[in-house]
Design a protein around this motif. Structure first.
Motif: not given
Length: 380
Positions: A17-20, A101-106, A124-130, A144-147
């Protein structure tokens, strides 16, 4: 419209939700609680949900084909409800301000659920979590939704992501490629320095472009393609040297065995371990006994023109054996000529056991050349 898989496509949805959120207020990123709090205080809009919605709108005419598995609230549930989609919540405990941690959990919960593909909206941070959370070869696709979008796992736009997703859900033939996950140092970025680092790779579907180095359909072409497949499978065996490999019947698998300089039972099933024959021409009971409790992969091909992968010419591969190793350990190989010959018809599992055949339904990766794979489907 008929559902091509014989069941609804299981779509995993992950939204950061906070991407970008730091982009519009010149914070040059959104990593870290402090940055997100500054962005929210400055009135920065949260756009990741909107971008995920844009992607899913491209699948609006096939909403009966799939159902969504996702996290509570802003991590996916709210978007699914807004679009009127069936949503199964697999991760409930999500705070208002989610962290990595919540992205990783999901993602881990979606993997355990056995989703067919994970659509995620972030940067990119979300991609790393995945990437760090997945342990199985599940296709993913980034909205794509990040900075910062330095990773190759993202479509060029949210709409493009939805277009590719629609092709996969419809059972169209698409390429399956390994794409790089990268990230930059935000602290250095804020100082005007772009330092991007490689993190890993994820499997991503992309619109299929049939460009081959050799003309398809001729004997020479088929031989070259089989050599490519055999070379790639040899590498896979070397990378998984602790695994037993069950070699199915047919000329495609025969080419792999010849490449390994191993005797092959063309119309039978052979078992190898560390590039040595354990037993040629095994029967169903021998196969179960010889591989019980051992890490095992099965290499099979499809019957040209028919599309059968189980139940035709390989009855040694019993339902009990397939249940023993699981779909994740089935390596399917075929030339693109063979796949095109199906004219869009799905692959067929006819093992004689309803539960086994049902477990095979859905997308499956097919090796079609050296480091060349496509995503196709097993239907009914």
């Amino acid at each position: 419209m008929n559902i091509p898989f014989g069941r609804k496509f299981k779509l995993g949805l992950v939204i950061n939700p906070f991407a970008g959120i730091g982009g519009s207020v010149a914070l040059k990123g959104s990593d870290g609680r402090e940055i997100r709090e500054k962005a929210l205080a400055a009135g920065a809009p949260q756009l990741a949900m909107q971008k995920a919605q844009t992607a899913l709108n491209e699948c609006s005419d096939i909403s009966d084909y799939y159902e969504v598995y996702t996290g509570a609230g802003a991590m996916g549930e709210d978007t699914a409800v807004l679009l009127g989609l069936t949503a199964h919540i697999v991760s409930n405990s999500m705070p208002l301000q989610t962290e990595a941690e919540h992205t990783c959990q999901l993602v881990k919960a979606l993997e355990n659920e056995g989703v067919d593909l994970i659509l995620f909206a972030g940067g990119d941070g979300t991609a790393i979590n995945v990437c760090e959370s997945l342990t199985k070869k599940i296709p993913v696709l980034g909205v794509p939704a990040g900075c910062k979008i330095h990773s190759g796992v993202y479509a060029i736009t949210p709409r493009a992501a939805g277009s590719v997703l629609a092709q996969v859900i419809k059972g169209n033939l698409v390429s399956l490629v390994q794409a790089e996950v990268r990230d930059i140092d935000e602290e250095q970025f804020r100082k005007g320095k772009v330092i991007a680092k490689h993190f890993g790779e994820l499997w991503v579907p992309e619109s299929l472009q049939y460009i081959q180095a050799v003309k398809m359909g001729g004997k020479e072409s088929d031989e070259l393609l089989l050599d490519d497949i055999a070379e790639y499978l040899t590498e896979i065996m070397q990378d998984n040297e602790d695994y037993y490999f069950v070699m199915g019947s047919g000329s495609t698998v025969d080419a792999i065995m010849q490449h390994c300089n191993l005797p092959n039972t063309l119309l039978g099933v052979d078992l190898i371990y560390q590039n040595k024959i354990v037993k040629n021409d095994v029967n169903a009971q021998e196969l179960i006994e010889l591989t019980a409790g051992k890490p095992t992969k099965l290499i099979i091909t499809l019957i040209g023109g028919q599309g059968h992968i189980l139940g035709r010419g390989n009855q040694q591969l019993s339902p009990a054996f397939i249940q023993q190793i699981g779909k994740a350990n089935i390596v399917l190989v075929a030339t693109k000529t063979k796949i095109q010959g199906l004219a869009g018809k799905g692959l067929i599992s006819d093992s004689g056991d309803h539960d086994v055949d049902h477990s095979m339904l859905g997308p499956i990766s097919i090796i079609t050349g050296y480091r060349d794979q496509v995503l196709y489907y097993v239907g009914v």
